[in-house]
Enzyme design. Structure first.
Site, PDB file in Angstrom:
ATOM      1  N   CYS A 348       0.816  -1.219   0.000  1.00 12.28           N
ATOM      2  CA  CYS A 348       0.000   0.000   0.000  1.00 12.28           C
ATOM      3  C   CYS A 348       0.845   1.263   0.000  1.00 12.28           C
ATOM      4  O   CYS A 348       0.896   1.993   0.992  1.00 12.28           O
ATOM      5  CB  CYS A 348      -0.928  -0.011   1.202  1.00 12.28           C
ATOM      6  N   GLU A 349       1.537   1.500  -1.091  1.00 12.14           N
ATOM      7  CA  GLU A 349       2.365   2.689  -1.285  1.00 12.14           C
ATOM      8  C   GLU A 349       2.512   2.899  -2.770  1.00 12.14           C
ATOM      9  O   GLU A 349       2.742   1.941  -3.500  1.00 12.14           O
ATOM     10  CB  GLU A 349       3.796   2.446  -0.790  1.00 12.14           C
TER      11      GLU A 349
END
Ligand code: LLP
Length: 421
Positions: A348-349
Site C-alpha cells: 500500500c504505497e
C-alpha cells in the site's frame, strides 16, 4: 556464460533448469533463485584478475548475508567485510578466517570492537571517537589491533548520491587535514594499535575504472607519506564498488580484471598487499527474484502489471530509482499484446514499483516474471512491511538440482515476537 538466459524456446533458464519448472516445484510465493555455480564463476574472475599480487578478497556481507552463500564464498577462498557486530558473528559462524576479515563502519560499537579485537580482524579507523573505542577495545581484549586508516579521498564516483561514500562531505572516513592527528594518536598507543594500512571506499555501482585509478594514486601518495614517518604499513584497501550491467542492453562494462589491472602497477611499485571489498559484483547477477502475476489493470494513461513481489522484497527501484531488468519466464500466448507497463507490487504505497515504463507482452494471470540481478542489496534490505514476510531463497546446485538455502518467514514467526509479554 551467464546462469540466467532466455533460450530460443522462449523460456528463461537458470543453468540447465527452466525457471517455470522451479516455480511449479516450490512454494507459491515470491522467492529468490540463485545459481551456486555462478557465484563460483564470479569469485574466480576476481581470483584470476588478482594473480601475481598478494591480496585479500573481502566479500561485503551487507550485499547478501545468506549463511549458505557465505559458507560457499569462504570455501572458495574469500575473506569478509563486516559493518556490524552481527555481521562479524555471522562471518565467524560461516567459518571465515578472522585474519582475512575487515571491520568497517562509522559507528562501530565498543562491544563489537572488543569481539573484533579478540578475534584478530582488521579494523578500519573512521573518526577520532572510533579510534578511542578501538583503543579501549584493545585494552579490554588484551590484544593489539591491526588497524587501517579509512581515508576520505574526495573522489566523485559519479553514482546516485545515496551510494557515494568517498566525497568530501560524506559521513565516512578521515579527511587528509586530520591525517597527522591520527598518525600521532596511533604512535602514542603502541601497545594497543598496529597501523598496517590505508583504506578507502568510493561508493557503489561505479562503472568507470579510472575513478578507482584516481583514488589509488591518491592513496599510494598517502601511504608514502605515512611510511616516511616510520610506519611499516603494507596494505592498500581500495574498497568495493564495481558496478554491474543492470540494463541488459549489450553495454560493455569494466570487469574485475579491468579494475585490478588499473591499479596493479601502483600496488607492485610500493610492494603492497591489495585488499578489495566487492559486494555487488560478486553476487548481484547470481540471482533473480521470481514473482507471479496477480493481474493487469489500467488507470488513466498507465498500464500496470501487479505481481506478488514488491518493494518489501526488493526496494532498490523505490529507494534509488534503480533499474533492474524484468522479463517473463515463459513464452506469452501468441495473441498477447505488447504494451508499456509499470510493474508494481501489492504493497500500500505508490513507491511500490519494481520497474517503470517496461515494454512487455501482456502477461496472463499466474505468469512468472523475474526481476534480474537481485543477489545484492535485495534480500539483505528486505522488510516485512505489510506483513509480506521475507521470502525463501533457493539455489541451483552444481549438479542442477534445486535446494532451499533459507526458509521463508511466516506469519507464525511474526506472532512469536509477542509471546510471553
Ligand atoms: N566496502 C565498503 C566500505 C562499503 O561501504 C561497501 C558498500 C562495499 C565495500 C561494497 O560495495 P559494492 O562492491 O557492493 O558496491 N544498498 C545500495 C548499495 C550500498 C553500498 C554500501 N556500501 C544499493 O542497493 O545499491
Amino acid at each position: 556464460q551467464h546462469c540466467f538466459r532466455k533460450s530460443e524456446d522462449g523460456f528463461l533458464y537458470c543453468e540447465g533448469l527452466r525457471v517455470q519448472d522451479v516455480m511449479n516445484q516450490v512454494e507459491k510465493r515470491p522467492f529468490y533463485l540463485y545459481s551456486k555455480p555462478q557465484i563460483a564463476r564470479n569469485f574466480e574472475a576476481y581470483r584470476e584478475a588478482l594473480e601475481g599480487l598478494r591480496s585479500i578478497i573481502g566479500y561485503a556481507i551487507k550485499a547478501n548475508n545468506n549463511l549458505k552463500i557465505l559458507e560457499h564464498l569462504r570455501e572458495l577462498g574469500c575473506g569478509a567485510v563486516l559493518v556490524s557486530g552481527n555481521e562479524l558473528r555471522l562471518a565467524l559462524r560461516a567459518g571465515f578466517d578472522p585474519t582475512r576479515c575487515i571491520f568497517n563502519g562509522n559507528g562501530k560499537l565498543l562491544e563489537d570492537l572488543v569481539l573484533a579485537a579478540q578475534e584478530g580482524v582488521f579494523v578500519n579507523v573512521d573518526s577520532e571517537f572510533d579510534l578511542d573505542n578501538i583503543i579501549s577495545a584493545a585494552r579490554i581484549a588484551g590484544k593489539k589491533v591491526n588497524v587501517l586508516l579509512r581515508i576520505n579521498p574526495d573522489v566523485d564516483p559519479q553514482v546516485h548520491p545515496y551510494v557515494a561514500t568517498g566525497n568530501k562531505n560524506s559521513k565516512f572516513g578521515i579527511r587528509n587535514e586530520k591525517l597527522q592527528w591520527f598518525l600521532d594518536a596511533v604512535k602514542a598507543h603502541p601497545n594497543e594499535l598496529k597501523l598496517v594500512g590505508a583504506h578507502c571506499h568510493l561508493g557503489s555501482t561505479i562503472t568507470k575504472v579510472d575513478i578507482f585509478r584516481d583514488a589509488a594514486v591518491l592513496m599510494v601518495n598517502y601511504i608514502d607519506e605515512i611510511r616516511a614517518q616510520g610506519f611499516e604499513i603494507s596494505y592498500l584497501n581500495i574498497g568495493g564498488g564495481l558496478g554491474i550491467d543492470y540494463y541488459h542492453a549489450g553495454a560493455v562494462l569494466p570487469t574485475p580484471r579491468d579494475l585490478i589491472d588499473t591499479v596493479r602497477e601502483l600496488v607492485l611499485s610500493r610492494d603492497l598487499n591489495l585488499i578489495i571489498e566487492p559486494g555487488r559484483s560478486l553476487i548481484a547477477n547470481t540471482c533473480c527474484l521470481v514473482n507471479r502475476v496477480i493481474g493487469v489493470k489500467t488507470n488513466g494513461t498507465k498500464n500496470f502489471v501487479v505481481i506478488d513481489g514488491s518493494m518489501a522484497e526488493l526496494i532498490r527501484p523505490s529507494l534509488y530509482d534503480a533499474y533492474q531488468h524484468i522479463e517473463l519466464v515463459s513464452p506469452p500466448p501468441s495473441d498477447a499484446q505488447i504494451s508499456t507497463f509499470d510493474v508494481v507490487g501489492p504493497v500500500c504505497e505508490s513507491a511500490d514499483f519494481l520497474g517503470k515504463d517496461r515494454e512487455l507482452p501482456t502477461p496472463p494471470r499466474g505468469a512468472g516474471l523475474v526481476v534480474h540481478d537481485a543477489g545484492a542489496y535485495c534480500m539483505s534490505m528486505a522488510s516485512s512491511y505489510n506483513l509480506k514476510m521475507r521470502p525463501p531463497e533457493y539455489w541451483v546446485e552444481d549438479d542442477g538440482s534445486v535446494s532451499k538455502i533459507r526458509h521463508g518467514e511466516t506469519f507464525e514467526d511474526h506472532v512469536r515476537y509477542f509471546e510471553g509479554l
